[in-house]
Design a protein around this motif. Structure first.
Motif, PDB file in Angstrom:
ATOM      1  N   ILE A 158       0.903  -1.052   0.099  1.00  0.00           N
ATOM      2  CA  ILE A 158       0.035  -0.079   0.146  1.00  0.00           C
ATOM      3  C   ILE A 158       1.031   1.202   0.165  1.00  0.00           C
ATOM      4  O   ILE A 158       1.480   1.524   1.150  1.00  0.00           O
ATOM      5  N   ILE A 159       0.964   1.980  -1.023  1.00  0.00           N
ATOM      6  CA  ILE A 159       1.895   3.116  -1.242  1.00  0.00           C
ATOM      7  C   ILE A 159       0.995   4.301  -0.227  1.00  0.00           C
ATOM      8  O   ILE A 159      -0.169   4.456  -0.822  1.00  0.00           O
ATOM      9  N   SER A 163       3.370  10.209  -0.643  1.00  0.00           N
ATOM     10  CA  SER A 163       4.808   9.793  -0.389  1.00  0.00           C
ATOM     11  C   SER A 163       5.438   9.951  -1.810  1.00  0.00           C
ATOM     12  O   SER A 163       4.822  10.373  -2.882  1.00  0.00           O
ATOM     13  N   CYS A 164       6.908   9.732  -1.924  1.00  0.00           N
ATOM     14  CA  CYS A 164       7.569  10.063  -3.310  1.00  0.00           C
ATOM     15  C   CYS A 164       7.022   8.887  -4.135  1.00  0.00           C
ATOM     16  O   CYS A 164       6.931   9.419  -5.255  1.00  0.00           O
ATOM     17  N   LEU A 165       6.887   7.738  -3.478  1.00  0.00           N
ATOM     18  CA  LEU A 165       6.487   6.548  -4.599  1.00  0.00           C
ATOM     19  C   LEU A 165       5.091   7.006  -5.372  1.00  0.00           C
ATOM     20  O   LEU A 165       4.824   6.576  -6.603  1.00  0.00           O
ATOM     21  N   ALA A 166       4.324   7.551  -4.575  1.00  0.00           N
ATOM     22  CA  ALA A 166       2.720   8.008  -4.892  1.00  0.00           C
ATOM     23  C   ALA A 166       2.766   8.943  -6.150  1.00  0.00           C
ATOM     24  O   ALA A 166       1.974   8.764  -6.928  1.00  0.00           O
ATOM     25  N   GLY A 167       3.927   9.664  -6.276  1.00  0.00           N
ATOM     26  CA  GLY A 167       4.055  10.696  -7.217  1.00  0.00           C
ATOM     27  C   GLY A 167       4.303  10.001  -8.567  1.00  0.00           C
ATOM     28  O   GLY A 167       4.056  10.207  -9.606  1.00  0.00           O
ATOM     29  N   PHE A 168       4.876   8.803  -8.731  1.00  0.00           N
ATOM     30  CA  PHE A 168       4.874   8.081  -9.914  1.00  0.00           C
ATOM     31  C   PHE A 168       4.096   6.463 -10.074  1.00  0.00           C
ATOM     32  O   PHE A 168       3.695   6.088 -11.140  1.00  0.00           O
ATOM     33  N   LEU A 169       3.673   6.095  -8.761  1.00  0.00           N
ATOM     34  CA  LEU A 169       3.094   4.852  -8.876  1.00  0.00           C
ATOM     35  C   LEU A 169       1.696   4.993  -8.334  1.00  0.00           C
ATOM     36  O   LEU A 169       0.796   4.241  -8.529  1.00  0.00           O
ATOM     37  N   VAL A 193       8.605   6.192   5.787  1.00  0.00           N
ATOM     38  CA  VAL A 193       7.879   5.019   5.206  1.00  0.00           C
ATOM     39  C   VAL A 193       6.850   5.204   4.104  1.00  0.00           C
ATOM     40  O   VAL A 193       6.320   5.991   4.135  1.00  0.00           O
ATOM     41  N   GLU A 194       7.292   4.686   2.935  1.00  0.00           N
ATOM     42  CA  GLU A 194       6.476   4.876   1.830  1.00  0.00           C
ATOM     43  C   GLU A 194       5.596   3.984   1.605  1.00  0.00           C
ATOM     44  O   GLU A 194       4.408   4.294   0.662  1.00  0.00           O
ATOM     45  N   ALA A 195       5.752   2.597   1.824  1.00  0.00           N
ATOM     46  CA  ALA A 195       4.875   1.700   1.560  1.00  0.00           C
ATOM     47  C   ALA A 195       4.789   0.428   2.642  1.00  0.00           C
ATOM     48  O   ALA A 195       5.694   0.421   3.299  1.00  0.00           O
ATOM     49  N   LEU A 196       3.686  -0.129   2.851  1.00  0.00           N
ATOM     50  CA  LEU A 196       3.491  -1.189   3.697  1.00  0.00           C
ATOM     51  C   LEU A 196       3.037  -2.230   3.271  1.00  0.00           C
ATOM     52  O   LEU A 196       2.100  -2.071   2.224  1.00  0.00           O
ATOM     53  N   ALA A 197       3.476  -3.415   3.578  1.00  0.00           N
ATOM     54  CA  ALA A 197       2.452  -4.705   3.279  1.00  0.00           C
ATOM     55  C   ALA A 197       1.285  -4.834   3.881  1.00  0.00           C
ATOM     56  O   ALA A 197       1.051  -4.043   4.911  1.00  0.00           O
ATOM     57  N   GLU A 198       0.160  -5.846   3.444  1.00  0.00           N
ATOM     58  CA  GLU A 198      -0.925  -5.604   4.174  1.00  0.00           C
ATOM     59  C   GLU A 198      -0.741  -6.483   5.638  1.00  0.00           C
ATOM     60  O   GLU A 198      -1.805  -6.062   6.305  1.00  0.00           O
ATOM     61  N   ASP A 199       0.318  -6.978   5.902  1.00  0.00           N
ATOM     62  CA  ASP A 199       0.721  -7.368   7.132  1.00  0.00           C
ATOM     63  C   ASP A 199       1.436  -6.519   7.970  1.00  0.00           C
ATOM     64  O   ASP A 199       1.878  -6.926   9.140  1.00  0.00           O
TER      65      ASP A 199
END
Ligand SMILES: N[C@@H](CCC(=O)NCCCC(=O)O)C(=O)O
Length: 250
Positions: A158-159, A163-169, A193-199
């Motif tokens: 989950i982005i 976040s920085c990643l949200a800018g291109f993902l 923190v830019e992304a977490l797994a669902e766990d």
């Protein structure tokens, strides 16, 4: 402008009765075909590598994954046999390069072992055998002969919004692969923190107030960089950051 160059720190691998400095082809291929970058493989040396001598000659840093683990002594933990295999030469090469690239604003993409090295380089810690923790999935590399199956996309991360990643993902769920048994435990102070797994496993970070592109991901975007849209988008963003940096040097 000539094709920019990224440094990829090698691993020490032992086979055919000798030691080799090695990088898996998937990283070199992704850099070339998805980021349009050349790769210089950097020998893994416990002594003798000088970060500035390397970084003066490249335009970016791509820190690859590896089946070995960062030595626990580098984040203040006791090394148990089960924490191996280790690669001290890779540790001694990667961590100074990561720190110096950040100081100089050289674009960096850190993948799997690379995000773990980024976290340790900036003062964070790692957890081992995360699959043994309650509620945590088995993120390990599947024990199958077919590498396409081992690297198959099989979980969502989950982005984070903004976040920085949200800018291109884009923010929200992104399907990725998973081949790791360690993960970030204490996040280094300079990492967001830019992304977490669902766990709840930390799956991506960026460096707060970085002078340039400075992202780490726990999954393996390099493996499907030519065909998987999010993987390609990440490598294209990295390639663009490297080109901007290279042009600024010129
Ligand atoms: N060893 C660390 C990092 C895992 C990692 O980089 N995996 C890449 C696998 C390379 C391969 O065997 O193809 C961990 O396990 O967390």
């Amino acid at each position: 402008m000539p094709r920019p160059i990224v440094a990829i720190p090698a691993d020490i691998r032992k086979f055919d009765g000798t030691s080799w400095h090695s990088v898996q082809t998937q990283y070199v291929n992704a850099a070339l075909k998805a980021s349009d970058l050349m790769s210089f493989l950097i020998p893994a040396l416990e002594e003798g590598n000088h970060p500035d001598l390397i970084l003066d000659r490249v335009d970016g840093l791509l820190v690859s994954g590896s089946a070995t683990n960062v030595h626990p002594s580098l984040y203040g933990a006791q090394a148990r046999d089960s924490d191996g295999p280790f690669d001290p030469a890779r540790d001694a090469t990667s961590l100074p390069l990561i720190r110096r690239a950040l100081e100089r604003g050289i674009p960096m993409l850190a993948i799997c072992r690379g995000i773990q090295e980024l976290n340790v380089a900036l003062g964070g810690t790692l957890a081992s055998e995360i699959q043994d923790q309650p509620g945590i999935w088995d993120h390990r590399k599947p024990d199958v002969p077919d590498r396409d199956v081992a690297y198959a996309i099989r979980q969502n991360v989950i982005i984070a919004e903004g976040s920085c990643l949200a800018g291109f993902l884009g923010a929200g769920p992104v399907p990725v692969n998973s081949l790791h048994r360690q993960a970030i435990s204490k996040t280094a102070p300079r990492l967001q923190v830019e992304a977490l797994a669902e766990d709840g496993t930390i799956e991506a970070v960026s460096v707060i107030d970085a002078k340039g592109f400075a992202v780490g991901v726990q999954w393996h975007p390099e493996y499907w960089a030519e065909t998987d849209k999010p993987s390609r988008a990440l490598f294209e963003a990295f390639g663009e950051a490297v080109r901007v940096y290279a042009a600024s040097k010129a």
